[in-house]
Design a protein around this motif. Structure first.
Motif, mmCIF file in Angstrom:
data_model
loop_
_atom_site.group_PDB
_atom_site.id
_atom_site.type_symbol
_atom_site.label_atom_id
_atom_site.label_comp_id
_atom_site.label_asym_id
_atom_site.label_seq_id
_atom_site.Cartn_x
_atom_site.Cartn_y
_atom_site.Cartn_z
ATOM 1 N N LEU A 153 -16.064 19.150 -6.311
ATOM 2 C CA LEU A 153 -15.322 17.897 -6.218
ATOM 3 C C LEU A 153 -13.829 18.151 -6.422
ATOM 4 C CD1 LEU A 153 -15.696 14.819 -5.863
ATOM 5 C CD2 LEU A 153 -15.800 14.632 -8.359
ATOM 6 N N GLU A 154 -13.503 19.046 -7.380
ATOM 7 C CA GLU A 154 -12.101 19.390 -7.608
ATOM 8 C C GLU A 154 -11.513 20.125 -6.416
ATOM 9 O OE1 GLU A 154 -12.101 21.645 -11.184
ATOM 10 O OE2 GLU A 154 -12.508 19.912 -12.490
ATOM 11 N N LYS A 155 -12.353 20.951 -5.759
ATOM 12 C CA LYS A 155 -11.876 21.756 -4.642
ATOM 13 C C LYS A 155 -11.760 20.932 -3.352
ATOM 14 C CE LYS A 155 -13.267 25.624 -1.681
ATOM 15 N NZ LYS A 155 -14.319 26.630 -1.401
ATOM 16 N N ASP A 156 -12.803 20.152 -3.041
ATOM 17 C CA ASP A 156 -12.855 19.448 -1.748
ATOM 18 C C ASP A 156 -12.380 18.009 -1.811
ATOM 19 O OD1 ASP A 156 -13.970 21.716 -0.497
ATOM 20 O OD2 ASP A 156 -15.977 21.148 -1.176
ATOM 21 N N GLY A 157 -12.241 17.444 -3.013
ATOM 22 C CA GLY A 157 -11.830 16.056 -3.129
ATOM 23 C C GLY A 157 -13.014 15.110 -3.039
ATOM 24 N N SER A 158 -12.760 13.845 -3.317
ATOM 25 C CA SER A 158 -13.838 12.849 -3.339
ATOM 26 C C SER A 158 -14.282 12.503 -1.924
ATOM 27 C CB SER A 158 -13.380 11.583 -4.067
ATOM 28 O OG SER A 158 -12.327 10.962 -3.350
ATOM 29 N N ASN A 159 -15.468 11.964 -1.859
ATOM 30 C CA ASN A 159 -16.046 11.553 -0.586
ATOM 31 C C ASN A 159 -15.519 10.162 -0.235
ATOM 32 O OD1 ASN A 159 -17.742 11.437 1.684
ATOM 33 N ND2 ASN A 159 -19.387 10.477 0.500
ATOM 34 N N ALA A 160 -14.226 10.096 0.093
ATOM 35 C CA ALA A 160 -13.575 8.817 0.358
ATOM 36 C C ALA A 160 -12.439 9.039 1.347
ATOM 37 C CB ALA A 160 -13.036 8.210 -0.944
ATOM 38 N N ILE A 161 -12.025 7.938 1.965
ATOM 39 C CA ILE A 161 -10.914 7.977 2.919
ATOM 40 C C ILE A 161 -9.616 7.757 2.155
ATOM 41 C CG2 ILE A 161 -9.917 6.871 4.945
ATOM 42 C CD1 ILE A 161 -12.754 6.021 5.713
ATOM 43 N N THR A 162 -8.653 8.637 2.370
ATOM 44 C CA THR A 162 -7.376 8.568 1.653
ATOM 45 C C THR A 162 -6.625 7.294 2.008
ATOM 46 O OG1 THR A 162 -7.253 10.967 1.767
ATOM 47 C CG2 THR A 162 -5.233 9.785 1.166
ATOM 48 N N ASP A 163 -6.074 6.651 1.000
ATOM 49 C CA ASP A 163 -5.286 5.435 1.185
ATOM 50 C C ASP A 163 -3.806 5.797 1.221
ATOM 51 O OD1 ASP A 163 -4.251 2.924 1.250
ATOM 52 O OD2 ASP A 163 -5.315 2.178 -0.521
ATOM 53 N N VAL A 164 -3.140 5.476 2.341
ATOM 54 C CA VAL A 164 -1.715 5.817 2.479
ATOM 55 C C VAL A 164 -0.906 4.576 2.873
ATOM 56 C CG1 VAL A 164 -2.043 8.244 3.032
ATOM 57 C CG2 VAL A 164 -2.171 6.570 4.854
ATOM 58 N N ALA A 165 -1.211 3.467 2.257
ATOM 59 C CA ALA A 165 -0.528 2.224 2.625
ATOM 60 C C ALA A 165 0.956 2.279 2.265
ATOM 61 C CB ALA A 165 -1.190 1.048 1.893
ATOM 62 N N ARG A 166 1.807 1.754 3.178
ATOM 63 C CA ARG A 166 3.238 1.665 2.903
ATOM 64 C C ARG A 166 3.504 0.493 1.968
ATOM 65 N NH1 ARG A 166 6.638 1.175 8.146
ATOM 66 N NH2 ARG A 166 8.339 1.467 6.665
ATOM 67 N N HIS A 167 4.461 0.677 1.079
ATOM 68 C CA HIS A 167 4.805 -0.393 0.151
ATOM 69 C C HIS A 167 5.439 -1.549 0.919
ATOM 70 C CE1 HIS A 167 6.646 -2.499 -3.223
ATOM 71 N NE2 HIS A 167 5.815 -1.813 -4.005
ATOM 72 N N PRO A 168 5.094 -2.789 0.559
ATOM 73 C CA PRO A 168 5.655 -3.941 1.285
ATOM 74 C C PRO A 168 7.182 -3.968 1.301
ATOM 75 C CG PRO A 168 3.827 -4.635 -0.105
ATOM 76 C CD PRO A 168 4.089 -3.201 -0.431
ATOM 77 N N VAL A 169 7.815 -3.529 0.225
ATOM 78 C CA VAL A 169 9.285 -3.523 0.186
ATOM 79 C C VAL A 169 9.851 -2.576 1.249
ATOM 80 C CG1 VAL A 169 11.310 -2.967 -1.217
ATOM 81 C CG2 VAL A 169 9.358 -4.148 -2.249
ATOM 82 N N ARG A 170 9.204 -1.407 1.411
ATOM 83 C CA ARG A 170 9.674 -0.460 2.420
ATOM 84 C C ARG A 170 9.475 -1.021 3.826
ATOM 85 N NH1 ARG A 170 7.902 5.620 1.565
ATOM 86 N NH2 ARG A 170 9.511 5.761 3.179
ATOM 87 N N ARG A 171 8.354 -1.733 4.038
ATOM 88 C CA ARG A 171 8.126 -2.337 5.349
ATOM 89 C C ARG A 171 9.160 -3.424 5.632
ATOM 90 N NH1 ARG A 171 3.894 -5.213 6.471
ATOM 91 N NH2 ARG A 171 2.995 -5.507 4.396
ATOM 92 N N ALA A 172 9.524 -4.183 4.596
ATOM 93 C CA ALA A 172 10.524 -5.241 4.778
ATOM 94 C C ALA A 172 11.897 -4.652 5.091
ATOM 95 C CB ALA A 172 10.593 -6.106 3.521
ATOM 96 N N LEU A 173 12.279 -3.590 4.371
ATOM 97 C CA LEU A 173 13.589 -2.963 4.614
ATOM 98 C C LEU A 173 13.658 -2.344 6.005
ATOM 99 C CD1 LEU A 173 14.248 -1.266 1.142
ATOM 100 C CD2 LEU A 173 15.307 -3.339 2.070
ATOM 101 N N ALA A 174 12.516 -1.855 6.491
ATOM 102 C CA ALA A 174 12.502 -1.250 7.833
ATOM 103 C C ALA A 174 12.858 -2.279 8.899
ATOM 104 C CB ALA A 174 11.132 -0.639 8.113
ATOM 105 N N LYS A 175 12.561 -3.549 8.640
ATOM 106 C CA LYS A 175 12.887 -4.594 9.605
ATOM 107 C C LYS A 175 14.386 -4.833 9.728
ATOM 108 C CE LYS A 175 8.878 -5.437 11.071
ATOM 109 N NZ LYS A 175 8.584 -5.092 12.469
ATOM 110 N N LEU A 176 15.140 -4.367 8.731
ATOM 111 C CA LEU A 176 16.592 -4.525 8.766
ATOM 112 C C LEU A 176 17.283 -3.303 9.343
ATOM 113 C CD1 LEU A 176 17.061 -6.126 5.215
ATOM 114 C CD2 LEU A 176 16.855 -7.284 7.425
ATOM 115 N N TRP A 177 16.495 -2.323 9.764
ATOM 116 C CA TRP A 177 17.058 -1.074 10.289
ATOM 117 C C TRP A 177 16.626 -0.901 11.741
ATOM 118 C CZ3 TRP A 177 21.020 1.451 8.691
ATOM 119 C CH2 TRP A 177 21.269 2.749 9.129
ATOM 120 N N GLN A 178 17.118 -1.801 12.594
ATOM 121 C CA GLN A 178 16.806 -1.817 14.012
ATOM 122 C C GLN A 178 18.058 -2.254 14.776
ATOM 123 O OE1 GLN A 178 13.349 -4.298 14.575
ATOM 124 N NE2 GLN A 178 12.028 -3.015 13.316
#
Length: 792
Positions: free
Chosen positions: A38-63
């Motif tokens: 388990l330490e070597k291969d990791g848990s039997n789960a899908i990795t969560d890589v959600a972007r923080h809402p603040v970063r998503r909001a700031l990205a809308k101002l960079w266009q």
């Protein structure tokens, strides 16, 4: 095992031989061994890589559009125009907020994927069976698979036999038997039996995990993003050059430097298509509401935009073009029997109330064609994968006992009297892609072949009509399935899809996907690659599916469509979900998407013309009057009223085109500039009349400039909304209302001198009449330009 290993990542390929070599009598791992893995291969789960809402909001101002607005805000703050800066900042925040609330779709898809996986698993640890969280499984664990359970990881079956439903993962319409030596994938459902197996892969290395990774990585730049970027770029290049010349001329005059900075600010504000991103969002939202009334739920507004340009629809076979349920499609009775009695006998040898879809299909067919003198059931022996048959003992009306056998043709034929005619009938049915079962009855020592039953996953009733309707709209349908080529070809022919069949898997990167009409035996990765290959060839792709195996392709396609019976995984990955049975919602989506495109096209063309004219008019006005004909405050006022009120075109009455729509920004820009030059001539003529014939002072000339731009802008608006003559269709109510508000507001301010210098009513009336005449002249020019530039 070799075939499975070929599709696994390198790490899994290395570990697979080790797990398969463990004896079937293994007591499983010890707790210490499991902890280390388990330490070597990791848990039997899908990795969560959600972007923080603040970063998503700031990205809308960079266009691009926010950059121009932000530059204008800084200039206004530098000049001390705090009120005007506040108005522009409000526009900036509204644009960003509209886009922000439409994001987060990929994370929703991953959440649905994770919710489908098993939460617990029966595992043998330290020589004893225990129920553990599925996330704690590691490669090498020995697990038990039982009726009704969800497979928690990719497992190599070592003991027992199970019937597993993997249609949501592999696209195969029929459940498959998995005995010792077979593989069962994470997320599959056990429909019958019990087995023991060894875990081959966990987490992201499972077949299910790789599907989740494809969903996460699937991304395509939308037409909205590309269109806005190109429009802003073209306007920035053209108006930027004009602004530089304008500044140079102002320095040469020379104007006081205190007047030059506001002049530059006005030119910058005049160049910004401030509401263009919001117009895309608002028009798509209006289209989404219209679709909701037609039983279609858009989960992504961009999918409504993209529906206009779809020229290829990739449709999954199982559960999309077909019903994803077995049905009896043909009964071949032997001499001495009829079809109804063959079904009645087969029903006796079928389990009642179980989860076996073959037995359920046969019992349903028998119930729909009952017989009055059928035998009664005495005993029943369920299907045994080892002998490939099920049996029943029945009592006939005369009291005699007979045996009924149902199963694979070769097995049943071996127990009954052989017949050459029967063999030919089996070959003919199998050639059509049907699954064929044989039924025999009689005394145990002398069984007689009663008949053959062909089963298939039949097409939906509206599939053929959908393919024909899409063809009329200029959309080509391609079938994509994990089923065998023969089965795929039969279904494709039945629903009207004709053309070559591709059987190569995995699909090569350089495949000419448009050369095929059917793709058979494909993996989830192949569907994803197929969509990307078509996109690289310049196609705008729709993908219609129902299962987890379709999720990556649904996410990658410009318009992903999930049918009403789709899994949560597919629905969260798709941009459009059909909420009612049938496929009519696909045609509705395309028609509404094309209507949305026409509304956005109107606003975009109007914006290009208006922004070009405003900057050129500033330059010519400076030449004619020797001073700035607009102030920053007046420019912000026209942005707030003109650009925002013009968004009423999102509800305009339009005619959808009969062919896919494509953004031709180059042609649109040329048309906008040429129409803008005609508009500029009108504006300059009106300004010159005010300056030289009416002798208006500088304040009155600024008021005159505002009125000219508003009146001519309305003329341009009504000319741009129609691809034919401006009188060819009735404008929408909200569009007319917005025009009345815009014209009335500016006329009242100009007449009463509120915030600006007043103008006589006769001047305002004359300008309005001139604008009406100008609209018809501009419409004639538009007709020539649209035909030459193929704008429709």
């Amino acid at each position: 095992m070799q075939q499975v290993q070929a599709n696994l990542p390198t790490a899994v390929q290395k570990s697979a031989p080790e797990t398969s070599a463990v004896p079937e009598t293994s007591l499983g791992l010890t707790s210490a061994e499991a902890r280390q893995r388990l330490e070597k291969d990791g848990s039997n789960a899908i990795t969560d890589v959600a972007r923080h809402p603040v970063r998503r909001a700031l990205a809308k101002l960079w266009q691009p559009v926010p950059w121009m607005l932000e530059a204008a805000i800084l200039l206004q703050l530098f000049l001390g125009d705090y009120a005007e800066a506040g108005f522009v900042a409000l526009l900036l925040i509204c644009n960003a907020a509209l886009g922000f609330f439409q994001e987060g779709r990929a994370q929703a898809t991953l959440d649905a994927l994770k919710s489908r996986l098993a939460l617990v698993a029966s595992v043998r640890r330290d020589g004893t069976w225990a129920t553990l969280p599925a996330a704690e499984l590691v490669p090498g664990d020995v697990v038990k698979l039982s009726l009704g359970s969800v497979v928690a990881a990719d497992v190599h079956v070592t003991e027992g036999s199970i019937l597993i439903d993997q249609s949501m993962l592999t696209g195969e319409s029929l459940p498959t038997e998995a005995a010792a030596g077979a593989e069962a994938y994470a997320g599959a459902l056990v429909r019958r039996g019990e087995a023991v197996g060894q875990v081959m892969a966990t987490g992201a290395r499972t077949k299910f995990g790789r599907t989740a990774e494809l969903v996460r990585s699937a991304k395509v730049e939308t037409s909205q993003q590309k269109t806005i970027l190109v429009v802003v770029r073209n306007l920035a290049l053209f108006n930027g050059a004009v602004t530089i010349l304008l500044t140079a001329y102002a320095l040469w005059l020379p104007l006081p430097r205190a007047d030059i900075i506001p002049l530059i600010l006005v030119a910058v504000l005049a160049s910004i298509p401030v509401a263009l991103p919001s117009m895309f969002t608002l028009a798509a939202a209006v289209g989404a509401r219209a679709l909701a009334r037609r039983g279609v739920l858009p989960t992504s507004l961009s999918a409504v935009d993209e529906a206009a340009g779809i020229d290829i629809l990739c449709a999954d076979k199982t559960g999309t073009l077909t019903r994803n349920e077995l049905a009896v499609v043909s009964v071949h009775a032997m001499p001495g029997f009829d079809e109804e009695h063959v079904l009645a006998l087969a029903a006796l040898a079928s389990s009642e109330g179980g989860q076996d879809p073959v037995d359920a299909a046969i019992r349903a067919a028998a119930a729909s064609r009952p017989v009055g003198d059928g035998p009664g059931l005495v005993t029943f022996v369920p299907f045994d994968p080892a002998v490939k048959r099920s049996e029943a003992t029945a009592r006939q009306a005369n009291g005699d006992l007979v045996q009924v056998v149902k199963g694979a043709f070769d097995v049943v034929q071996g127990q009954s009297q052989p017949s050459a005619d029967t063999t030919k009938a089996v070959d003919a049915l199998q050639a059509k892609g049907f699954r064929v079962l044989a039924v025999a009855t009689g005394p145990a020592a002398k069984l007689q072949m009663a008949g053959l039953i062909a089963l298939s996953d039949p097409p939906r009733q509206d599939s053929a009509a959908l393919v024909a309707k899409l063809g009329g709209l200029g959309v080509r349908t391609i079938m994509v399935t994990g089923d065998a080529p023969t089965t795929a070809q039969v279904v494709a022919t039945e629903i009207g899809i004709s053309g070559p069949v591709c059987t190569t898997t995995p699909l090569p990167e350089d495949i000419r996907a448009e050369a095929f009409s059917v793709f058979a035996g494909v993996l989830p990765e192949d569907k994803y690659r197929l969509v990307k290959a078509l996109q690289r060839s310049g196609h705008i792709v729709g993908m219609c599916g129902d299962g987890a195996n379709d999720a990556p392709a649904l996410r990658q396609a410009q318009m992903g469509i999930a049918v009403s019976t789709a899994t949560d995984v597919a629905k969260s990955a798709a941009g459009i979900v059909l909420t009612e049975p049938g496929l009519g919602g696909i045609v509705a989506s395309i028609e509404e998407g094309r209507a949305t495109f026409q509304r956005i096209l109107t606003y975009t063309l109007r914006s290009i013309v208006h922004k070009v004219v405003q900057v050129l008019f500033l330059a010519t006005g400076l030449i004619i009057t020797g001073q700035a004909i607009l102030t920053p405050m007046l420019m912000v006022f026209m942005m707030v009223t003109g650009d925002i009120l013009a968004m009423s075109s999102s509800t305009d009455n339009v005619r959808p085109s009969s062919k896919p729509n494509v953004w031709r920004i180059g042609n649109l820009t040329i048309a906008g500039i040429l129409l803008g030059i005609v508009d500029l001539l009108f504006c300059v003529a009106c300004l010159a009349t005010g300056k030289f014939l009416l002798g208006l002072d500088s304040g009155a000339l600024r008021t005159l400039t505002v009125v000219i731009l508003v009146f001519s802008g309305q003329a341009v608006f009504y000319v741009a909304r129609e691809r034919q003559h401006l009188w060819s269709s009735r404008p929408g109510r909200w569009l007319v209302a917005s025009s009345v508000v815009d014209l009335t507001l500016v006329s009242l301010l100009a007449f009463y001198g509120i915030l600006i210098t007043p103008l006589p009513a006769a001047v305002l009336a004359g300008l309005f009449a001139a604008a009406v005449v100008f609209a018809f002249l501009l419409d004639a020019v538009k007709g020539v330009l649209f035909r030459r530039l193929e704008i429709a």
